[in-house]
Design a protein around this motif. Structure first.
Motif, PDB file in Angstrom:
ATOM      1  N   ASN B  37     -97.429  85.423-124.826  1.00  0.00           N
ATOM      2  CA  ASN B  37     -98.789  85.941-125.049  1.00  0.00           C
ATOM      3  C   ASN B  37     -98.854  87.453-125.261  1.00  0.00           C
ATOM      4  N   SER B  38     -97.746  88.069-125.559  1.00  0.00           N
ATOM      5  CA  SER B  38     -97.782  89.517-125.770  1.00  0.00           C
ATOM      6  C   SER B  38     -97.710  89.839-127.261  1.00  0.00           C
ATOM      7  N   ILE B  39     -98.025  91.084-127.592  1.00  0.00           N
ATOM      8  CA  ILE B  39     -97.822  91.574-128.953  1.00  0.00           C
ATOM      9  C   ILE B  39     -96.662  92.560-128.906  1.00  0.00           C
ATOM     10  N   CYS B  40     -95.600  92.199-129.580  1.00  0.00           N
ATOM     11  CA  CYS B  40     -94.413  93.038-129.601  1.00  0.00           C
ATOM     12  C   CYS B  40     -94.284  93.626-131.002  1.00  0.00           C
ATOM     13  N   VAL B  41     -94.157  94.940-131.092  1.00  0.00           N
ATOM     14  CA  VAL B  41     -94.055  95.581-132.397  1.00  0.00           C
ATOM     15  C   VAL B  41     -92.645  96.118-132.614  1.00  0.00           C
ATOM     16  N   LEU B  42     -92.042  95.746-133.735  1.00  0.00           N
ATOM     17  CA  LEU B  42     -90.753  96.309-134.117  1.00  0.00           C
ATOM     18  C   LEU B  42     -91.026  97.489-135.037  1.00  0.00           C
ATOM     19  N   LEU B  43     -90.627  98.673-134.573  1.00  0.00           N
ATOM     20  CA  LEU B  43     -90.940  99.898-135.301  1.00  0.00           C
ATOM     21  C   LEU B  43     -89.654 100.639-135.620  1.00  0.00           C
ATOM     22  N   ALA B 154    -103.225  77.958-137.559  1.00  0.00           N
ATOM     23  CA  ALA B 154    -103.713  76.580-137.498  1.00  0.00           C
ATOM     24  C   ALA B 154    -102.568  75.595-137.293  1.00  0.00           C
ATOM     25  N   ASN B 155    -101.373  76.023-137.643  1.00  0.00           N
ATOM     26  CA  ASN B 155    -100.187  75.177-137.500  1.00  0.00           C
ATOM     27  C   ASN B 155     -99.662  75.211-136.065  1.00  0.00           C
ATOM     28  N   ASP B 156    -100.353  75.983-135.207  1.00  0.00           N
ATOM     29  CA  ASP B 156    -100.060  76.050-133.778  1.00  0.00           C
ATOM     30  C   ASP B 156     -98.624  76.465-133.456  1.00  0.00           C
ATOM     31  N   PRO B 157     -98.215  77.652-133.923  1.00  0.00           N
ATOM     32  CA  PRO B 157     -96.849  78.092-133.617  1.00  0.00           C
ATOM     33  C   PRO B 157     -96.756  78.673-132.210  1.00  0.00           C
ATOM     34  N   GLU B 158     -95.549  78.700-131.664  1.00  0.00           N
ATOM     35  CA  GLU B 158     -95.325  79.360-130.373  1.00  0.00           C
ATOM     36  C   GLU B 158     -95.420  80.872-130.552  1.00  0.00           C
ATOM     37  N   VAL B 159     -94.884  81.326-131.690  1.00  0.00           N
ATOM     38  CA  VAL B 159     -94.847  82.757-131.962  1.00  0.00           C
ATOM     39  C   VAL B 159     -95.323  82.999-133.396  1.00  0.00           C
ATOM     40  N   LEU B 160     -96.121  84.038-133.560  1.00  0.00           N
ATOM     41  CA  LEU B 160     -96.534  84.451-134.904  1.00  0.00           C
ATOM     42  C   LEU B 160     -95.712  85.670-135.295  1.00  0.00           C
ATOM     43  N   LEU B 161     -94.907  85.520-136.334  1.00  0.00           N
ATOM     44  CA  LEU B 161     -94.056  86.612-136.803  1.00  0.00           C
ATOM     45  C   LEU B 161     -94.703  87.245-138.031  1.00  0.00           C
ATOM     46  N   VAL B 193     -95.037  88.933-132.956  1.00  0.00           N
ATOM     47  CA  VAL B 193     -94.027  89.956-133.208  1.00  0.00           C
ATOM     48  C   VAL B 193     -94.363  90.550-134.571  1.00  0.00           C
ATOM     49  N   ILE B 194     -94.618  91.846-134.603  1.00  0.00           N
ATOM     50  CA  ILE B 194     -95.091  92.480-135.831  1.00  0.00           C
ATOM     51  C   ILE B 194     -94.140  93.601-136.231  1.00  0.00           C
ATOM     52  N   VAL B 195     -93.666  93.545-137.449  1.00  0.00           N
ATOM     53  CA  VAL B 195     -92.815  94.607-137.985  1.00  0.00           C
ATOM     54  C   VAL B 195     -93.691  95.608-138.729  1.00  0.00           C
ATOM     55  N   THR B 196     -93.496  96.887-138.456  1.00  0.00           N
ATOM     56  CA  THR B 196     -94.246  97.903-139.196  1.00  0.00           C
ATOM     57  C   THR B 196     -93.470  99.216-139.214  1.00  0.00           C
ATOM     58  N   HIS B 197     -93.832 100.102-140.140  1.00  0.00           N
ATOM     59  CA  HIS B 197     -93.303 101.454-140.054  1.00  0.00           C
ATOM     60  C   HIS B 197     -94.457 102.441-139.862  1.00  0.00           C
ATOM     61  N   ASP B 198     -95.623 101.871-139.594  1.00  0.00           N
ATOM     62  CA  ASP B 198     -96.843 102.652-139.441  1.00  0.00           C
ATOM     63  C   ASP B 198     -97.060 102.928-137.946  1.00  0.00           C
ATOM     64  N   ALA B 206     -99.546  97.268-130.182  1.00  0.00           N
ATOM     65  CA  ALA B 206     -98.442  96.840-129.326  1.00  0.00           C
ATOM     66  C   ALA B 206     -98.779  96.758-127.839  1.00  0.00           C
ATOM     67  N   ASP B 207     -98.291  95.693-127.202  1.00  0.00           N
ATOM     68  CA  ASP B 207     -98.141  95.689-125.759  1.00  0.00           C
ATOM     69  C   ASP B 207     -96.782  96.307-125.435  1.00  0.00           C
ATOM     70  N   LYS B 208     -95.865  96.151-126.404  1.00  0.00           N
ATOM     71  CA  LYS B 208     -94.541  96.741-126.253  1.00  0.00           C
ATOM     72  C   LYS B 208     -94.012  97.114-127.627  1.00  0.00           C
ATOM     73  N   ILE B 209     -93.424  98.306-127.722  1.00  0.00           N
ATOM     74  CA  ILE B 209     -92.839  98.747-128.988  1.00  0.00           C
ATOM     75  C   ILE B 209     -91.323  98.724-128.853  1.00  0.00           C
ATOM     76  N   ILE B 210     -90.666  98.058-129.781  1.00  0.00           N
ATOM     77  CA  ILE B 210     -89.209  98.097-129.855  1.00  0.00           C
ATOM     78  C   ILE B 210     -88.863  99.068-130.974  1.00  0.00           C
ATOM     79  N   PHE B 211     -88.319 100.221-130.613  1.00  0.00           N
ATOM     80  CA  PHE B 211     -88.004 101.213-131.634  1.00  0.00           C
ATOM     81  C   PHE B 211     -86.544 101.077-132.044  1.00  0.00           C
ATOM     82  N   LEU B 212     -86.310 100.886-133.341  1.00  0.00           N
ATOM     83  CA  LEU B 212     -84.952 100.704-133.835  1.00  0.00           C
ATOM     84  C   LEU B 212     -84.499 101.947-134.601  1.00  0.00           C
ATOM     85  N   SER B 213     -83.240 102.290-134.426  1.00  0.00           N
ATOM     86  CA  SER B 213     -82.659 103.393-135.193  1.00  0.00           C
ATOM     87  C   SER B 213     -82.083 102.820-136.480  1.00  0.00           C
ATOM     88  N   SER B 214     -81.746 103.721-137.424  1.00  0.00           N
ATOM     89  CA  SER B 214     -81.339 103.193-138.729  1.00  0.00           C
ATOM     90  C   SER B 214     -79.848 103.311-138.972  1.00  0.00           C
TER      91      SER B 214
END
Lengths: 269, 264
Positions: B37-43, B154-161, B193-198, B206-214
């Motif tokens: 039930n959280s929103i996790c952002v991959l940044l 509507a397809n009732d997924p466990e996770v929305l990517l 789980v949301i991917v963004t560069h914004d 985000a409830d939590k931000i996962i910051f990735l290096s390049s």
């Protein structure tokens, strides 16, 4: 007069022309064509036997249909085109979609199909005549061979162009491979398939005439070859006009079919 | 917040074969959890492999090492439990909005009555009630993304990517869509789980931000936007005005800039 027509030139660089100008231009070029034709025949510049006047050609066309049973020939020709074309589509559509969807299927059939594309269909006429005699079969076979390999390739290419995201969306919605192909890839590519069919139908007409000129006693092409023997240039030209008109008619029919089948491609705005 | 995790990314690496014996290490040894039930952002900056991580969660890519675990078992290929929304429009143009939203349920054998009901519910949830019978080509870009979101939910997924779902939209539409996502998360308790560069988008959602290096993508930092006080606020203006917003944004900017320099 709209205010912006003030400075408008007839030949605007890369500027879209309006409906009126387009219509007049289209009429204009044909008027010029017929004017030259009428002028050349009425002044005796050309041999009337070889180049009959346009009015004579149109009169002959009318006569052919009304008095000489030309309708039968036309229907036979249409039947041949549609029959052979339907058979070609029945094979090409499923095969092309499968080849575009599964690289493994492409790997099997592509080397075969692309080799056949380089063999001109008319080169098969002698052998087709030997195999099938002079009935309907060799004509249908020629049209079939002439159309199917291009149709398969076109449909395969269009299928490959279905965007990957659509396929992946379906997969993440829980679709299996066959569901993806049937419910996503096929409906997505269908408008392009109809366009490909429209293009190839024009090619089928070309092969029809070749088949009928070479070996037939019925059909539009056969009528034209008979007319040649009796120096009836007006009938030959009638045949050409009728073939052109039919080609145009079928093209318009396909365009209408396309609009009718795919209302969602029409932009409302 | 004490939540159990629904999705675990365990020591995941991904190497792409570029052909000719050359390889590209896109993602290196990433481990993190996504709580239920959280929103996790991959940044992260471009080239940090955030989309690749998301695609591995979806099962559209296979990890070269490590595993993605959902609900206790390892991910093996795509499935309806992990619905995905892409940046590019993915509406099925030959189907009306309603039939688009029913699509997933239909192929999964949901009975027609329930299908209609759920479709209507989710179409209303994303604010497209008036457009249920329209074709996607008649809709704007933002509306099409709403269709994609409704169809996935509507397809009732466990996770929305979601892979940069609003990247192609203009600024004000993007902003409305972000608020919509908070609303949807609150009403449906869907894990996202949301991917963004914004940066703004990341902080707001985000409830939590996962910051990735390049180059390669590594986990640089896990950041909880604590200034929001553990709540979700569906009004972007209010979030921006909160104490701590500017500080976090500046911190993320610094991280982005460091990584950007790395890449050059």
């Amino acid at each position: 007069m709209s205010p912006d027509s003030r400075s408008k030139r007839f030949f605007q660089l890369r500027h879209p022309v309006g409906r009126r100008q387009r219509f007049l231009s289209a009429i204009g070029i044909w008027v010029v064509f017929f004017a030259i034709w009428v002028f050349a025949t009425s002044t005796g510049m050309v041999n009337e036997l070889l180049v009959p006047a346009p009015q004579k050609v149109f009169a002959t066309t009318y006569q052919l249909f009304i008095e000489r049973g030309f309708t039968g020939d036309v229907l036979i020709s249409i039947g041949r085109v549609l029959g052979a074309f339907a058979m070609a589509c029945a094979v090409a559509v499923p095969l092309g979609v499968l080849m575009g969807s599964f690289p493994a299927v492409e790997a099997i059939f592509a080397p075969f199909v692309s080799a056949w594309r380089y063999l001109p269909a008319p080169s098969f006429i002698p052998i087709l005549l030997m195999w099938f005699g002079t009935g309907e079969a060799p004509k249908l076979a020629l049209l079939f061979i002439g159309v199917i390999f291009f149709l398969i390739t076109l449909i395969m290419d269009h299928t490959k162009n279905v965007r990957e995201e659509l396929v992946e969306t379906a997969l993440t919605l829980g679709a299996g491979r066959s569901t993806v192909v049937m419910k996503v890839v096929f409906p997505a590519v269908l408008p392009d398939i109809v366009v490909a069919m429209r293009q190839m139908l024009a090619m089928a007409w070309t092969y029809l005439v070749i088949a009928e000129i070479v070996a037939s006693t019925t059909g539009i092409g056969a009528m034209m070859m008979r007319a040649r023997r009796f120096l009836k240039t007006d009938e030959i030209l009638s045949g050409i006009i009728v073939i052109g008109a039919l080609g145009l008619l079928f093209d318009l029919a396909f365009a209408a079919l396309h609009r009718w089948m795919f209302p969602y491609l029409r932009k409302k705005r | 917040m004490d939540r159990d995790s629904i999705l675990e990314i365990r020591n995941v690496s991904k190497t792409f074969d570029l052909g000719g014996g050359r390889e590209l290490l896109a993602v290196q040894d990433i481990t993190f959890n996504v709580e239920r039930n959280s929103i996790c952002v991959l940044l992260g900056p471009s080239g940090c492999g955030k989309s690749t991580v998301l695609r591995m969660m979806a099962g559209l890519e296979t990890p070269s090492a490590g595993e993605v675990v959902i609900g206790g078992h390892a991910v093996d290929g795509p499935g309806r439990d992990r619905g995905m929304v892409f940046q590019a429009y993915t509406s099925f143009d030959w189907l009306s909005v309603r039939r688009n939203v029913e699509f997933g349920m239909k192929i999964n054998g949901v009975p027609a009555g329930e299908r209609r009901e759920r479709a209507a519910h989710f179409i209303n949830l994303v604010g497209l009630g008036k457009f249920a019978d329209a074709y996607p080509s008649q809709l704007s870009g933002g509306m099409r993304q709403r269709v994609a979101i409704a169809r996935t939910l509507a397809n009732d997924p466990e996770v929305l990517l979601m892979d940069e779902p609003f990247g192609a939209l203009d600024a004000e539409t993007r902003w409305l869509m972000q608020e919509l996502m908070i609303d949807v998360a609150e009403k449906t308790s869907t894990t996202m789980v949301i991917v963004t560069h914004d940066l703004e988008e990341a902080i707001f959602l985000a409830d939590k931000i996962i910051f990735l290096s390049s180059h390669p993508g590594r986990l640089k930092e896990e950041i909880i936007p604590a200034f929001k006080g553990g709540r979700r606020i569906a009004d972007k203006e209010r979030v921006v005005k909160l104490d701590g917003y500017g500080e976090l944004e500046a911190r993320l900017m610094r991280l982005m800039r460091e990584e950007g320099r790395h890449a050059e």
